[in-house]
Motif scaffolding. Sequence first.
Motif, PDB file in Angstrom:
ATOM      1  N   GLY A  87      41.949  32.111  38.634  1.00  0.00           N
ATOM      2  CA  GLY A  87      41.023  32.598  39.124  1.00  0.00           C
ATOM      3  C   GLY A  87      40.712  33.467  40.464  1.00  0.00           C
ATOM      4  N   LEU A  88      41.286  32.789  41.787  1.00  0.00           N
ATOM      5  CA  LEU A  88      41.159  33.175  42.777  1.00  0.00           C
ATOM      6  C   LEU A  88      41.745  34.619  43.405  1.00  0.00           C
ATOM      7  CD1 LEU A  88      41.309  29.841  44.997  1.00  0.00           C
ATOM      8  CD2 LEU A  88      39.435  31.754  45.276  1.00  0.00           C
ATOM      9  N   LEU A  89      42.353  34.839  42.037  1.00  0.00           N
ATOM     10  CA  LEU A  89      43.401  35.378  41.721  1.00  0.00           C
ATOM     11  C   LEU A  89      42.503  37.546  41.168  1.00  0.00           C
ATOM     12  CD1 LEU A  89      46.868  35.610  42.729  1.00  0.00           C
ATOM     13  CD2 LEU A  89      46.150  35.743  43.821  1.00  0.00           C
ATOM     14  N   TRP A  90      42.328  37.170  40.468  1.00  0.00           N
ATOM     15  CA  TRP A  90      41.398  38.378  39.722  1.00  0.00           C
ATOM     16  C   TRP A  90      40.132  38.835  40.417  1.00  0.00           C
ATOM     17  CZ3 TRP A  90      37.347  36.358  36.930  1.00  0.00           C
ATOM     18  CH2 TRP A  90      37.615  35.236  36.599  1.00  0.00           C
ATOM     19  N   SER A  91      39.463  37.690  40.958  1.00  0.00           N
ATOM     20  CA  SER A  91      38.543  38.294  41.414  1.00  0.00           C
ATOM     21  C   SER A  91      38.149  38.238  42.200  1.00  0.00           C
ATOM     22  CB  SER A  91      37.634  36.277  41.060  1.00  0.00           C
ATOM     23  OG  SER A  91      37.826  35.567  41.689  1.00  0.00           O
ATOM     24  N   MET A  92      39.523  38.440  42.931  1.00  0.00           N
ATOM     25  CA  MET A  92      39.544  39.008  44.124  1.00  0.00           C
ATOM     26  C   MET A  92      38.388  40.631  44.370  1.00  0.00           C
ATOM     27  SD  MET A  92      42.758  38.233  46.778  1.00  0.00           S
ATOM     28  CE  MET A  92      43.568  38.896  45.428  1.00  0.00           C
ATOM     29  N   ARG A  93      37.586  40.878  45.418  1.00  0.00           N
ATOM     30  CA  ARG A  93      37.040  42.067  45.369  1.00  0.00           C
ATOM     31  C   ARG A  93      36.810  43.022  46.597  1.00  0.00           C
ATOM     32  NH1 ARG A  93      37.152  41.119  40.888  1.00  0.00           N
ATOM     33  NH2 ARG A  93      35.564  41.126  39.555  1.00  0.00           N
ATOM     34  N   PRO A  94      37.069  43.757  47.270  1.00  0.00           N
ATOM     35  CA  PRO A  94      36.609  44.509  48.342  1.00  0.00           C
ATOM     36  C   PRO A  94      36.225  44.268  49.236  1.00  0.00           C
ATOM     37  CG  PRO A  94      36.487  45.775  46.580  1.00  0.00           C
ATOM     38  CD  PRO A  94      36.095  45.370  45.472  1.00  0.00           C
ATOM     39  N   GLU A  95      36.031  44.373  50.349  1.00  0.00           N
ATOM     40  CA  GLU A  95      35.013  44.513  51.351  1.00  0.00           C
ATOM     41  C   GLU A  95      33.950  45.667  51.448  1.00  0.00           C
ATOM     42  OE1 GLU A  95      36.714  42.557  55.003  1.00  0.00           O
ATOM     43  OE2 GLU A  95      36.635  40.542  53.938  1.00  0.00           O
ATOM     44  N   THR A  96      35.210  46.716  51.474  1.00  0.00           N
ATOM     45  CA  THR A  96      34.757  48.273  51.360  1.00  0.00           C
ATOM     46  C   THR A  96      33.735  48.249  49.424  1.00  0.00           C
ATOM     47  OG1 THR A  96      35.953  48.572  52.510  1.00  0.00           O
ATOM     48  CG2 THR A  96      35.204  50.485  51.557  1.00  0.00           C
ATOM     49  N   GLY A 104      34.424  46.501  32.099  1.00  0.00           N
ATOM     50  CA  GLY A 104      34.904  45.120  31.874  1.00  0.00           C
ATOM     51  C   GLY A 104      34.625  44.408  32.196  1.00  0.00           C
ATOM     52  N   GLU A 105      34.500  42.573  31.944  1.00  0.00           N
ATOM     53  CA  GLU A 105      33.907  41.882  32.332  1.00  0.00           C
ATOM     54  C   GLU A 105      35.004  41.494  33.072  1.00  0.00           C
ATOM     55  OE1 GLU A 105      32.098  38.896  29.796  1.00  0.00           O
ATOM     56  OE2 GLU A 105      30.172  41.232  29.018  1.00  0.00           O
ATOM     57  N   SER A 106      35.424  40.816  34.099  1.00  0.00           N
ATOM     58  CA  SER A 106      36.749  40.948  35.021  1.00  0.00           C
ATOM     59  C   SER A 106      37.311  39.159  34.246  1.00  0.00           C
ATOM     60  CB  SER A 106      35.996  40.034  36.294  1.00  0.00           C
ATOM     61  OG  SER A 106      35.540  40.685  36.784  1.00  0.00           O
ATOM     62  N   LYS A 107      36.542  38.493  33.955  1.00  0.00           N
ATOM     63  CA  LYS A 107      37.637  37.081  32.922  1.00  0.00           C
ATOM     64  C   LYS A 107      38.171  37.394  32.288  1.00  0.00           C
ATOM     65  CE  LYS A 107      36.915  32.456  31.021  1.00  0.00           C
ATOM     66  NZ  LYS A 107      36.222  31.176  30.609  1.00  0.00           N
ATOM     67  N   ALA A 108      37.961  38.307  31.087  1.00  0.00           N
ATOM     68  CA  ALA A 108      38.078  38.766  29.635  1.00  0.00           C
ATOM     69  C   ALA A 108      38.967  39.966  30.098  1.00  0.00           C
ATOM     70  CB  ALA A 108      37.672  39.286  28.854  1.00  0.00           C
ATOM     71  N   HIS A 109      39.080  40.701  30.761  1.00  0.00           N
ATOM     72  CA  HIS A 109      39.608  41.677  31.418  1.00  0.00           C
ATOM     73  C   HIS A 109      40.713  41.198  31.724  1.00  0.00           C
ATOM     74  CE1 HIS A 109      40.662  45.842  32.865  1.00  0.00           C
ATOM     75  NE2 HIS A 109      41.631  44.993  33.775  1.00  0.00           N
ATOM     76  N   SER A 110      41.247  40.022  33.057  1.00  0.00           N
ATOM     77  CA  SER A 110      41.862  39.576  33.003  1.00  0.00           C
ATOM     78  C   SER A 110      42.800  38.528  32.103  1.00  0.00           C
ATOM     79  CB  SER A 110      42.177  38.136  34.045  1.00  0.00           C
ATOM     80  OG  SER A 110      41.420  39.329  35.625  1.00  0.00           O
ATOM     81  N   ALA A 111      41.835  38.129  31.256  1.00  0.00           N
ATOM     82  CA  ALA A 111      43.275  37.447  30.252  1.00  0.00           C
ATOM     83  C   ALA A 111      43.458  38.766  29.177  1.00  0.00           C
ATOM     84  CB  ALA A 111      42.425  36.707  28.996  1.00  0.00           C
ATOM     85  N   ALA A 112      43.130  39.964  28.858  1.00  0.00           N
ATOM     86  CA  ALA A 112      43.406  40.979  28.348  1.00  0.00           C
ATOM     87  C   ALA A 112      44.946  41.382  28.862  1.00  0.00           C
ATOM     88  CB  ALA A 112      42.638  41.857  28.235  1.00  0.00           C
ATOM     89  N   GLU A 113      45.591  40.760  29.835  1.00  0.00           N
ATOM     90  CA  GLU A 113      46.428  41.775  31.306  1.00  0.00           C
ATOM     91  C   GLU A 113      47.344  40.806  30.741  1.00  0.00           C
ATOM     92  OE1 GLU A 113      44.123  44.744  34.544  1.00  0.00           O
ATOM     93  OE2 GLU A 113      44.504  42.614  34.901  1.00  0.00           O
ATOM     94  N   VAL A 114      47.143  39.632  30.692  1.00  0.00           N
ATOM     95  CA  VAL A 114      47.983  38.532  29.955  1.00  0.00           C
ATOM     96  C   VAL A 114      48.678  38.663  29.281  1.00  0.00           C
ATOM     97  CG1 VAL A 114      48.887  36.690  30.367  1.00  0.00           C
ATOM     98  CG2 VAL A 114      47.305  37.348  32.158  1.00  0.00           C
ATOM     99  N   HIS A 115      47.921  38.732  27.976  1.00  0.00           N
ATOM    100  CA  HIS A 115      48.316  39.036  26.937  1.00  0.00           C
ATOM    101  C   HIS A 115      48.878  40.258  26.588  1.00  0.00           C
ATOM    102  CE1 HIS A 115      47.461  40.363  22.323  1.00  0.00           C
ATOM    103  NE2 HIS A 115      47.910  38.663  22.256  1.00  0.00           N
TER     104      HIS A 115
END
Length: 431
Positions: free
Chosen positions: A81-90, A382-393
């Motif tokens: 989660g700490l990786l896929w939830s990272m957001r830009p400061e800009t 995309g919702e980040s959690k579901a989006h990231s799970a989709a990327e793994v699959h």
Amino acid sequence: MSSQIRVRLLPNARCLYDEPVQVKVAGLRPKQVVTMRARSTDEKGVVFSSSATYRADESGEIDLDRDPSLGGSYVGVEPMGLLWSMRPETPHRCFIKDKALQPLEVTFSVHKEEGEGQMLAEATNERLLMGDGVSRVPVKEGSFQGVLFTPPGDGPFPAVLDLCSFMTERRACLLANKGFVVLAVPVYNQKIGTFKEIHLDRFEEAKDFLQRQPKVGSKGIGVVSRSKGGDIALSLAAFVPGVEAVVWINGCSANVGFPLFYKSHQILSPLLFDHNKVICTESGATIIKYSVNNPLAEENKGSLIPVEQAEGRLLFVASEDDLNWDSKGYVDEMVERLKRHGKENFESVCYPKAGHLLESPYGPHCTSSLNGIVDLTVLWGGESKAHSAAEVHLWKKIQEFFRTHLSCDAAQTKAKFRYKQVDRKVTTNAD
């Protein structure tokens, strides 16, 4: 920092970009509440970060594979989660990691919950795009240019053409780590404003070059694509022999943006945008999904790609929350058309809460950034959690699909080694 408190990255602090890493903290007080943070800087110098609150167990330990986040960038048990939830400061920036030779560095740190969040310990995760023994060779031949990635060993290996809208090496070299010879070629090889038409011949040249590589054992090639690259991939499958398998990710069923030519003749007219249908949002980003003209309208049918002509296998991948265009609708239309023609050479997968920018796994989910084709800052969905799970699959699905449908011939590969001819037009300046 406390010498007793330590952050451990398992099985190793150094791993491939698409591999998970287990984050553990030891040496805390029993039940101590702390903030875990991740921080990284992309190739454009933009800082991305995330944070989550955790409570240590009776032994003063935290294990992100086991323990839930109590709040922050995400909640619940999310090992990565700490990786896929990272957001830009800009605001409105997409995480750029396109160059294969430089690893990505992510710093994981643990901080006191109270006060100013004093840092207690940290560790750096080095995430490599190129594994040991993979070669990277820039290529320029005829009308195309790209970068060729080749796995270690003699092969035979299946071959994949990676069609990226703009040049990126990430997906290509990660696939090479898995045992594919991959040639990354951008759809847009010059400034968008200079384009008047696109020629399919350029990508056929890339396909032919890839098939000639000595370690390639597949009789035909695979093509992996997303967005604008998707309609180029389908056009290759429909008009050019030797395309055995296509992965189409959040693309269009029609030829978008520019007339498509092949053998000096226009074969598809362009599907255009209606900029009056762009939706502005309070965030400053726009939604362009509804501005794409309907490819099924009578005046646009000349842009429809005759996917029913494709002989190779097709994998359609659609995100249902794609805000760039109606990927799911395009898949439904193509599937219906293929069935109507009695075709069974396709399969599809849909991800309900994923957005347009499906990438290789464990990178930050981009929710909005500049769309270089329409020159607007857009929402990608995309919702980040579901989006990231989709990327793994999806990442596993892509590899399985190509391994299944790109057959390799060891005898053919040996013959290539024996009779290989050097083409003096090819520049191979390894970086």
